[in-house]
Design an enzyme around this catalytic site. Structure first.
Site, PDB file in Angstrom:
ATOM      1  N   GLY A 268       0.816  -1.225   0.000  1.00  0.00           N
ATOM      2  CA  GLY A 268       0.000   0.000   0.000  1.00  0.00           C
ATOM      3  C   GLY A 268       0.841   1.262   0.000  1.00  0.00           C
TER       4      GLY A 268
ATOM      5  N   SER B 235       1.175   3.365  -2.695  1.00  0.00           N
ATOM      6  CA  SER B 235       0.835   4.349  -3.739  1.00  0.00           C
ATOM      7  C   SER B 235       0.322   5.652  -3.126  1.00  0.00           C
ATOM      8  CB  SER B 235      -0.199   3.768  -4.712  1.00  0.00           C
ATOM      9  OG  SER B 235      -1.381   3.454  -4.020  1.00  0.00           O
ATOM     10  N   SER B 236      -0.030   5.642  -1.833  1.00  0.00           N
ATOM     11  CA  SER B 236      -0.508   6.882  -1.205  1.00  0.00           C
ATOM     12  C   SER B 236      -0.361   6.781   0.309  1.00  0.00           C
ATOM     13  CB  SER B 236      -1.985   7.127  -1.566  1.00  0.00           C
ATOM     14  OG  SER B 236      -2.795   6.100  -1.030  1.00  0.00           O
ATOM     15  N   GLY B 237      -0.699   7.873   0.979  1.00  0.00           N
ATOM     16  CA  GLY B 237      -0.876   7.887   2.429  1.00  0.00           C
ATOM     17  C   GLY B 237       0.298   7.415   3.263  1.00  0.00           C
TER      18      GLY B 237
ATOM     19  N   ASP C  19      -1.868  -6.982  -5.750  1.00  0.00           N
ATOM     20  CA  ASP C  19      -3.181  -6.894  -5.117  1.00  0.00           C
ATOM     21  C   ASP C  19      -3.135  -7.848  -3.928  1.00  0.00           C
ATOM     22  OD1 ASP C  19      -5.776  -7.134  -4.266  1.00  0.00           O
ATOM     23  OD2 ASP C  19      -6.635  -7.159  -6.291  1.00  0.00           O
TER      24      ASP C  19
ATOM     25  N   SER D  51      -2.506  -1.408  12.090  1.00  0.00           N
ATOM     26  CA  SER D  51      -3.853  -1.582  12.612  1.00  0.00           C
ATOM     27  C   SER D  51      -4.385  -0.195  12.989  1.00  0.00           C
ATOM     28  CB  SER D  51      -3.790  -2.536  13.806  1.00  0.00           C
ATOM     29  OG  SER D  51      -5.061  -2.693  14.375  1.00  0.00           O
TER      30      SER D  51
ATOM     31  N   TYR E 140     -14.992  -2.464   9.711  1.00  0.00           N
ATOM     32  CA  TYR E 140     -13.590  -1.991   9.701  1.00  0.00           C
ATOM     33  C   TYR E 140     -12.938  -2.324  11.054  1.00  0.00           C
ATOM     34  CZ  TYR E 140      -9.546   1.126   9.509  1.00  0.00           C
ATOM     35  OH  TYR E 140      -8.264   1.632   9.533  1.00  0.00           O
TER      36      TYR E 140
ATOM     37  N   ALA F 136     -13.748  -4.604  13.179  1.00  0.00           N
ATOM     38  CA  ALA F 136     -13.586  -6.056  13.313  1.00  0.00           C
ATOM     39  C   ALA F 136     -12.405  -6.552  12.488  1.00  0.00           C
ATOM     40  CB  ALA F 136     -14.870  -6.764  12.881  1.00  0.00           C
ATOM     41  N   SER F 137     -12.236  -5.973  11.291  1.00  0.00           N
ATOM     42  CA  SER F 137     -11.132  -6.432  10.434  1.00  0.00           C
ATOM     43  C   SER F 137      -9.786  -6.084  11.064  1.00  0.00           C
ATOM     44  CB  SER F 137     -11.242  -5.825   9.027  1.00  0.00           C
ATOM     45  OG  SER F 137     -10.942  -4.438   9.037  1.00  0.00           O
ATOM     46  N   LYS F 138      -9.702  -4.911  11.708  1.00  0.00           N
ATOM     47  CA  LYS F 138      -8.440  -4.508  12.341  1.00  0.00           C
ATOM     48  C   LYS F 138      -8.210  -5.332  13.620  1.00  0.00           C
ATOM     49  CE  LYS F 138      -6.921  -1.590   9.364  1.00  0.00           C
ATOM     50  NZ  LYS F 138      -5.672  -1.851   8.651  1.00  0.00           N
TER      51      LYS F 138
ATOM     52  N   THR G 111      -4.719  11.210   5.307  1.00  0.00           N
ATOM     53  CA  THR G 111      -4.379  10.465   4.080  1.00  0.00           C
ATOM     54  C   THR G 111      -5.606  10.449   3.173  1.00  0.00           C
ATOM     55  OG1 THR G 111      -5.198   8.351   4.888  1.00  0.00           O
ATOM     56  CG2 THR G 111      -2.918   8.891   5.440  1.00  0.00           C
TER      57      THR G 111
HETATM   58  N1  LIG Z   1      -5.817   7.308   7.729  1.00  0.00           N
HETATM   59  C1  LIG Z   1      -6.185   6.969   8.955  1.00  0.00           C
HETATM   60  O1  LIG Z   1      -6.794   7.771   9.696  1.00  0.00           O
HETATM   61  C2  LIG Z   1      -5.834   5.591   9.495  1.00  0.00           C
HETATM   62  C3  LIG Z   1      -5.984   5.359  10.865  1.00  0.00           C
HETATM   63  C4  LIG Z   1      -5.654   4.093  11.369  1.00  0.00           C
HETATM   64  C5  LIG Z   1      -5.175   3.110  10.531  1.00  0.00           C
HETATM   65  N2  LIG Z   1      -5.052   3.354   9.194  1.00  0.00           N
HETATM   66  C6  LIG Z   1      -4.550   2.282   8.339  1.00  0.00           C
HETATM   67  O2  LIG Z   1      -3.397   2.736   7.672  1.00  0.00           O
HETATM   68  C7  LIG Z   1      -3.215   1.964   6.480  1.00  0.00           C
HETATM   69  C8  LIG Z   1      -2.898   2.902   5.324  1.00  0.00           C
HETATM   70  O3  LIG Z   1      -4.049   3.656   5.019  1.00  0.00           O
HETATM   71  P1  LIG Z   1      -3.983   5.183   4.543  1.00  0.00           P
HETATM   72  O4  LIG Z   1      -4.635   5.983   5.582  1.00  0.00           O
HETATM   73  O5  LIG Z   1      -2.613   5.525   4.100  1.00  0.00           O
HETATM   74  O6  LIG Z   1      -5.026   5.124   3.321  1.00  0.00           O
HETATM   75  P2  LIG Z   1      -4.846   5.299   1.743  1.00  0.00           P
HETATM   76  O7  LIG Z   1      -4.185   6.602   1.440  1.00  0.00           O
HETATM   77  O8  LIG Z   1      -6.205   5.021   1.190  1.00  0.00           O
HETATM   78  O9  LIG Z   1      -3.829   4.142   1.342  1.00  0.00           O
HETATM   79  C9  LIG Z   1      -4.217   2.809   1.229  1.00  0.00           C
HETATM   80  C10 LIG Z   1      -3.129   2.080   0.438  1.00  0.00           C
HETATM   81  O10 LIG Z   1      -3.494   0.691   0.383  1.00  0.00           O
HETATM   82  C11 LIG Z   1      -3.423   0.271  -0.972  1.00  0.00           C
HETATM   83  N3  LIG Z   1      -4.381  -0.808  -1.207  1.00  0.00           N
HETATM   84  C12 LIG Z   1      -5.711  -0.821  -0.974  1.00  0.00           C
HETATM   85  N4  LIG Z   1      -6.240  -1.985  -1.354  1.00  0.00           N
HETATM   86  C13 LIG Z   1      -5.209  -2.730  -1.833  1.00  0.00           C
HETATM   87  C14 LIG Z   1      -5.100  -4.041  -2.390  1.00  0.00           C
HETATM   88  N5  LIG Z   1      -6.185  -4.835  -2.538  1.00  0.00           N
HETATM   89  N6  LIG Z   1      -3.879  -4.489  -2.757  1.00  0.00           N
HETATM   90  C15 LIG Z   1      -2.783  -3.702  -2.626  1.00  0.00           C
HETATM   91  N7  LIG Z   1      -2.815  -2.465  -2.123  1.00  0.00           N
HETATM   92  C16 LIG Z   1      -4.020  -1.987  -1.738  1.00  0.00           C
HETATM   93  C17 LIG Z   1      -3.750   1.525  -1.798  1.00  0.00           C
HETATM   94  O11 LIG Z   1      -3.187   1.459  -3.095  1.00  0.00           O
HETATM   95  P3  LIG Z   1      -3.978   1.048  -4.430  1.00  0.00           P
HETATM   96  O12 LIG Z   1      -5.344   1.617  -4.336  1.00  0.00           O
HETATM   97  O13 LIG Z   1      -3.114   1.644  -5.518  1.00  0.00           O
HETATM   98  O14 LIG Z   1      -3.945  -0.444  -4.462  1.00  0.00           O
HETATM   99  C18 LIG Z   1      -3.016   2.584  -0.986  1.00  0.00           C
HETATM  100  O15 LIG Z   1      -1.654   2.624  -1.369  1.00  0.00           O
HETATM  101  C19 LIG Z   1      -4.494   1.156   6.294  1.00  0.00           C
HETATM  102  O16 LIG Z   1      -4.289  -0.168   6.731  1.00  0.00           O
HETATM  103  C20 LIG Z   1      -5.478   1.874   7.218  1.00  0.00           C
HETATM  104  O17 LIG Z   1      -6.506   1.016   7.651  1.00  0.00           O
HETATM  105  C21 LIG Z   1      -5.363   4.583   8.658  1.00  0.00           C
END
Ligand SMILES: NC(=O)c1ccc[n+]([C@@H]2O[C@H](COP(=O)([O-])OP(=O)(O)OC[C@H]3O[C@@H](n4cnc5c(N)ncnc54)[C@H](OP(=O)(O)O)[C@@H]3O)[C@@H](O)[C@H]2O)c1
Length: 266
Positions: free
Chosen positions: A10, A12-14, A50, A128, A142, A144-146, A177
């Site tokens: 993951g 590509s972003s965030g 993926d 997580s 969400y 539950a998955s975490k 993000t």
């Molecule tokens: N942002 C928050 O507030 C927050 C808080 C707690 C935890 N988190 C966790 O932090 C992690 C990163 O999330 P983020 O906030 O950075 O969100 P995000 O910007 O939406 O990034 C999600 C990343 O996961 C990749 N992804 C999604 N589905 C995928 C798949 N099937 N296969 C491969 N890559 C996949 C996306 O890339 P592609 O779409 O290009 O595949 C993207 O790079 C996640 O696990 C999220 O649950 C986030």
């Protein structure tokens, strides 16, 4: 810390992108992955993966092992959010979240563990959420998955206790993000029992994420953890109030805590 071979999902972003950049800046060999990898990334070797597809994850790991001979650190970061009343969730959407957040983690673990066990070394970090500990209305799947991911990591730690492989769940609070844009939502929710409150909850989550920690700041905390010889079971990163909520949960009754959380969702 000596040069590590690091595989991150993951990127590509965030948060994943921020961790990958930081690891690269600190001189490590970084392999990032996502379904839509940027065509050019000066920091990271980007692979198309993926995580819901076991073979796709295995191919990426095989490729890295062929090139580098080992993976020292894996960061399971790819994740997907979902919001909506449990009564109206689309089961296909629920499966997408589960396949990404839970099966994706399993695929990553099963792909990297044989090599890590062979070298009797490795660090595994799974991203997580504080929501794995605190159930939130309209985000049950969400959460539950975490929580499932945390339990998998906790079990794995015990299964690997005879080895030098160390695992940790990062329970993160809100991070600024693209998670808001990517989150799955119930479409055309017209039922007046839910419509307004879900709209308000959606807005509230968007606001909280937009006020959250920067991905860079969270990445820095995670990066510092990597220098520890043994990782903790869980590591909480978030704003003070979000960390405090975990302490409050420990000291008040379940009923009182539920009222506190529910009062934020009206
Ligand atoms: N942002 C928050 O507030 C927050 C808080 C707690 C935890 N988190 C966790 O932090 C992690 C990163 O999330 P983020 O906030 O950075 O969100 P995000 O910007 O939406 O990034 C999600 C990343 O996961 C990749 N992804 C999604 N589905 C995928 C798949 N099937 N296969 C491969 N890559 C996949 C996306 O890339 P592609 O779409 O290009 O595949 C993207 O790079 C996640 O696990 C999220 O649950 C986030």
């Amino acid at each position: 810390m000596k040069k590590q071979v690091i595989f991150i999902t993951g990127t590509s972003s965030g948060l994943g992108k921020a961790i990958a950049e930081l690891c690269y800046e600190n001189g490590h060999i970084v392999y990032g992955s996502s379904r839509n990898p940027p065509s050019e990334n000066p920091y990271v070797k980007e692979l198309k993966v993926d995580v819901t597809d076991q073979q796709s994850v295995q191919n990426a790991v095989n490729y890295i092992l062929e090139k580098e001979g080992r993976i020292d650190v894996v960061i399971n970061n790819a994740g997907l959010g979902i919001i909506g009343p449990i009564e109206y969730l689309d089961v296909a959407d629920v499966n997408r979240v589960w396949h990404t957040n839970v099966n994706g983690l399993l695929h990553v673990l099963q792909a990297v563990l044989p090599s890590m066990r062979h070298h009797n070394a490795g660090k595994i970090i799974s991203i997580s959420s504080i929501a794995s500990v605190i159930a939130l209305p309209f985000r049950g799947v969400y959460c539950a998955s975490k929580a499932a991911g945390d339990k998998i990591i906790q079990s794995l730690r015990m299964e690997l206790s005879q080895t030098n492989i160390s695992c940790c769940s990062i329970q993160a609070g809100d991070i600024r993000t693209s998670i808001n844009e990517n989150r799955l939502k119930v479409k055309d929710l017209e039922d007046p029992f839910y419509a307004d409150i879900v709209k308000r909850t959606n807005q509230h989550i968007d606001d909280e994420v937009n006020k959250g920690m920067s991905a860079r700041a969270v990445a820095l905390e995670i990066y510092r953890l990597l220098s520890h010889e043994k990782l903790p079971i869980t590591y909480v990163v978030g704003k003070p109030l979000q960390k405090l909520s975990l302490w409050i949960k420990r000291i008040v009754s379940e009923g009182v805590f539920e009222k506190i959380i529910a009062s934020y969702s009206k």
